[in-house]
Design a protein around this motif. Structure first.
Motif, PDB file in Angstrom:
ATOM      1  N   MET A   1      -5.296  13.470  37.082  1.00 45.91           N
ATOM      2  CA  MET A   1      -5.960  12.240  37.529  1.00 45.91           C
ATOM      3  C   MET A   1      -6.528  11.465  36.347  1.00 45.91           C
ATOM      4  O   MET A   1      -6.506  10.239  36.344  1.00 45.91           O
ATOM      5  N   ILE A   2      -7.024  12.190  35.350  1.00 44.60           N
ATOM      6  CA  ILE A   2      -7.580  11.529  34.167  1.00 44.60           C
ATOM      7  C   ILE A   2      -6.459  10.882  33.355  1.00 44.60           C
ATOM      8  O   ILE A   2      -6.596   9.744  32.890  1.00 44.60           O
ATOM      9  N   GLN A   3      -5.334  11.591  33.197  1.00 51.04           N
ATOM     10  CA  GLN A   3      -4.228  11.067  32.399  1.00 51.04           C
ATOM     11  C   GLN A   3      -3.407  10.018  33.140  1.00 51.04           C
ATOM     12  O   GLN A   3      -2.845   9.119  32.527  1.00 51.04           O
ATOM     13  N   ASN A   4      -3.301  10.130  34.457  1.00 50.09           N
ATOM     14  CA  ASN A   4      -2.475   9.223  35.243  1.00 50.09           C
ATOM     15  C   ASN A   4      -3.257   8.776  36.488  1.00 50.09           C
ATOM     16  O   ASN A   4      -3.071   9.323  37.568  1.00 50.09           O
ATOM     17  N   PRO A   5      -4.134   7.785  36.338  1.00 52.25           N
ATOM     18  CA  PRO A   5      -4.966   7.367  37.472  1.00 52.25           C
ATOM     19  C   PRO A   5      -4.160   6.850  38.670  1.00 52.25           C
ATOM     20  O   PRO A   5      -4.604   6.965  39.804  1.00 52.25           O
TER      21      PRO A   5
END
Length: 133
Positions: free
Chosen positions: A56-60
């Motif tokens: 989630m942090i890398q690919n919102p």
């Protein structure tokens, strides 16, 4: 990527070192196998929570898919818990009445059965879809 490969072999070695004594010593080493199962279960649960969070942090934009997957897993766990039984298991040798162990084993079995069923359905549906392409 190399760290994952090394970790895989370490976990395999520890698993073998945990299972082999059960076959050699018999039932007296089952406690070590159960302890290893709890460690792997805790590690799996932690990774199930940590990896989607990192994603989630890398690919919102992909957050929705991760949250749906996590929600499905939580619902499956709640359903498996609802079906699990704490009724003691009576065998000719012993009576198993540890509620936590009984519930965890039932939950694990139900989730395994559900995963197997989903895998079979996905494989069959995938083959049917490929047949019509």
């Amino acid at each position: 990527m190399k760290a994952i490969s090394i970790l895989k072999y370490i976990l395999l070695a520890v698993g073998v070192l945990t299972v082999v004594p059960i076959y050699i010593a018999g039932e007296s080493a089952v406690a070590a196998g159960l302890l290893w199962m709890y460690v792997i279960l805790a590690l799996s649960i932690a990774l199930i929570i940590i990896m989607p969070t990192l994603n989630m942090i890398q690919n919102p934009k992909g957050t929705i898919g991760s949250l749906i997957g996590l929600g499905i897993l939580a619902v499956a766990g709640v359903i498996a818990y609802a079906f699990s039984s704490a009724e003691p298991v009576i065998t000719p040798v012993d009576t198993f009445d540890n509620v936590l162990s009984l519930r965890l084993s039932d939950i694990g079995l139900y989730l395994t059965y559900a995963t197997l069923a989903v895998a079979i359905v996905v494989a069959v549906v995938g083959e049917i879809i490929n047949a019509f392409k």
